[in-house]
Enzyme design. Sequence first.
Site, PDB file in Angstrom:
ATOM      1  CE  LYS A 279       0.444  47.731  33.623  1.00  0.00           C
ATOM      2  NZ  LYS A 279       0.933  48.017  34.978  1.00  0.00           N
ATOM      3  NE  ARG A 353      -3.906  54.929  41.549  1.00  0.00           N
ATOM      4  CZ  ARG A 353      -2.778  54.742  42.240  1.00  0.00           C
ATOM      5  NH1 ARG A 353      -2.324  55.675  43.054  1.00  0.00           N
ATOM      6  NH2 ARG A 353      -2.130  53.601  42.138  1.00  0.00           N
TER       7      ARG A 353
HETATM    8  N1  BES Z   1      -3.299  46.988  36.750  1.00  0.00           N
HETATM    9  C1  BES Z   1      -2.167  47.520  37.412  1.00  0.00           C
HETATM   10  C2  BES Z   1      -1.854  46.792  38.729  1.00  0.00           C
HETATM   11  C3  BES Z   1      -1.416  45.360  38.589  1.00  0.00           C
HETATM   12  C4  BES Z   1      -0.086  45.052  38.407  1.00  0.00           C
HETATM   13  C5  BES Z   1      -2.338  44.334  38.701  1.00  0.00           C
HETATM   14  C6  BES Z   1       0.307  43.730  38.290  1.00  0.00           C
HETATM   15  C7  BES Z   1      -1.939  43.013  38.581  1.00  0.00           C
HETATM   16  C8  BES Z   1      -0.624  42.703  38.386  1.00  0.00           C
HETATM   17  C9  BES Z   1      -2.382  48.992  37.733  1.00  0.00           C
HETATM   18  O1  BES Z   1      -3.126  49.685  36.812  1.00  0.00           O
HETATM   19  C10 BES Z   1      -1.040  49.636  37.784  1.00  0.00           C
HETATM   20  O2  BES Z   1      -0.397  49.679  36.766  1.00  0.00           O
HETATM   21  N2  BES Z   1      -0.654  50.131  38.938  1.00  0.00           N
HETATM   22  C11 BES Z   1       0.595  50.759  39.101  1.00  0.00           C
HETATM   23  C12 BES Z   1       0.399  52.011  39.933  1.00  0.00           C
HETATM   24  C13 BES Z   1       1.616  52.875  40.012  1.00  0.00           C
HETATM   25  C14 BES Z   1       2.015  53.362  38.636  1.00  0.00           C
HETATM   26  C15 BES Z   1       1.329  54.033  40.928  1.00  0.00           C
HETATM   27  C16 BES Z   1       1.534  49.785  39.783  1.00  0.00           C
HETATM   28  O3  BES Z   1       1.086  49.051  40.665  1.00  0.00           O
HETATM   29  O4  BES Z   1       2.690  49.733  39.399  1.00  0.00           O
HETATM   30 MN    MN Z   2      -1.940  50.456  35.213  1.00  0.00          MN
END
Ligand code: BES
Ligand code: MN
Length: 507
Positions: A279, A353
Site C-alpha cells: 500500500k 477475502r
Molecule cells: N483492509 C483493506 C480495506 C480497507 C481500506 C479498509 C481502507 C479500511 C480502509 C483491504 O484488505 C484491501 O486492501 N482491499 C483492497 C482490495 C483491492 C486490492 C481489490 C482495496 O480496497 O483497495
Molecule cells: Mn488489503
Amino acid sequence: MKIHVQRGKIAEYHTEALLVAHFEDSASPEGPAGLLDQSCGGQISDILAGGDFQGKLYQISVLYMRGSIPAKRIVIVGLGKRADFDLEKLRGAYAKAGQQIRALNLKEFALSIDTEILNKPLPQLTETIIEGMILGLYRFMPYKTIDREKIMDIQDIHMVEENGGHLKLMRESAKTAETVAKAVLFTRDLVSRPGNEMTPSDLALGAREVARRRGVTLKILDTTQMEKLGMNALLGVARGSSEPAKFIILEYYGRRKSDPPMILVGKGLTFDSGGISIKPSEKMDEMKADMAGGAAVMGTIMAAADLRLPVNVVGMIPATENLPGGRAYKPGDILKSLSGQTIEVITTDAEGRLILADALTYALRYKPAAIIDLATLTGACIVALGDHVIGMLGTDDSLKDKIRKAADRTGERVWELPLWEDYHELIKSDVADFKNSGGRAGGTITAAVFLSKFVENVPWVHLDIAGPAWLAKDKPYIPRGASGVGVRLMVQVLRDLAAGKTQKMSQ
Ligand code: BES
Ligand code: MN
Ligand code: ZN
C-alpha cells in the site's frame, strides 16, 4: 465509571451537576427541567427568554445554583426539534453533555429521565442514555505517560427517579446498557492497540479474556493444525510475516447445544501492509485497525454471554498479518482453499477475502442456521458509502431484514449493495477457479461475490465495515479512532432472536 439508579427527588439531590434536556421547540422548561426551574427561581426560563440557550441539538449551557437547590450546577443540553428527535440523537446529546461535564473536571453528576416528554418506553430511554454516555466518554490512553494525573474521568453517574415503581425496570435496563457498552469499549481497545502489541497471538489473548468466567469455550488453531486441515488461503496470506497466524473460535451456547448456531466471522488482519502489492505509506498506520471485524465478533460474544442470551452463537476470527517478507505470497500465486476451490492471487492486498474464505468454509462444519461476517474488506466501500454506514450484501432476505431492523434501533446503519450474477464474471480466473480481485469497478460487490463462493446454501450476510470501523473525526458518541462498530448491531440481532420477535434466522 459506575452507574447508580436510585430513588429520590431531583430538586433535592446533592451533586456537582444535574443534567437536564430541552427541546428547541418547547417554549418553557418541561419535566425535570421544569421542576428545577421552579426551585431555582426561574434561571432556566431566563436563559431561554434571553436567547442564550435555544435547545438546539447538542447545545449545552451550565448554570450555577448558588444554594437555591442542593445541586451546585444545572447542565442543560439541547435535543433539537421534537419532530426530528430519535434515539440516535438522544445517545449523542447525553454523550456530548457527559463530555462537557468531564471537561469541567467533575467526577460525578446526576440526571433523571422523563418518559412523557421523550415519549418512548422507559427501558429504551434508560438504555440509550447510558449507552450514549459510556460510549461518548471513552478515551484510549494507555500509552500516554506525560501528565497522566491530569487525565480526569467521570466516576459516578446517578440516575435519580422519584417513582419507586420504575426503579426495577431502570436498573435492569441500566445493567443491559452497561454490559453492551462494556463490550463495545473492549472492542475499541483491541482495535486501538498498535500493531506491535496486537499481533494474532495478542488477539488470541483477547479472546481468552472473553472466554474467561463466561461459559464461553475458546479454541485456537495454530499453523500446524491449519496446515493439516488445508487452510491454505489463510496460510498463504500469513507467509509474509514471522508472526504465526491463529484461527480463533469462541463458542457460546445459550440453548441446547444441538440447536444450529448463528456463526459470526470477523476479519482479524492485525496489520495490513498490502503485502508484496504494498500500500502507499499514507495512512498505512490505520491498517492496524484491519482486525476491527474480528474484535467486533469478540465483543459480541462477550455481551451475548454476559446478557445470558438464549441463543447459540459461535465467533470465528482468522487472524494474521499481511506483510511482504521473503517468503510472502505473491501476485500470480495460486492457493488451494480449505473448500478445495483454487484462487489465483491477483493482488496480495485483497487478503481479507482469502482468510475469510477459509473461515467461512470452516463455519460450514457447524451446520449453522446462518452466517454473518464482519470485515474491513474494501476501500471501495468507503468510496461508495463513506464512513457513516456499513455495506451489506448477502443471500438471505429475511436475515438482511433482521439486520436492518437492528440497525434502526442501534444507529449502526446498513445499506445494501447487490450481489447480481453480472458481477460473478469479474472474478473468474483463466487458470484457477476464482481470482481474488475483480478490479476497481464495483470492488465491494466483487469482494462479496468472492465470499459467496464459500458459504454453500447457508443463509449468509456480509457486512463491510471499512468505513465506520475507524473514524478520522469525532462523532457525538464515538470519539475519533476505533468505533467498535458492529457490536451493538450484532448484539441487537441476537437479542431480537432471543426475544422471538423474529422467529427463525431465516424464513
Ligand atoms: N483492509 C483493506 C480495506 C480497507 C481500506 C479498509 C481502507 C479500511 C480502509 C483491504 O484488505 C484491501 O486492501 N482491499 C483492497 C482490495 C483491492 C486490492 C481489490 C482495496 O480496497 O483497495
Ligand atoms: Mn488489503
Ligand atoms: Zn485488509
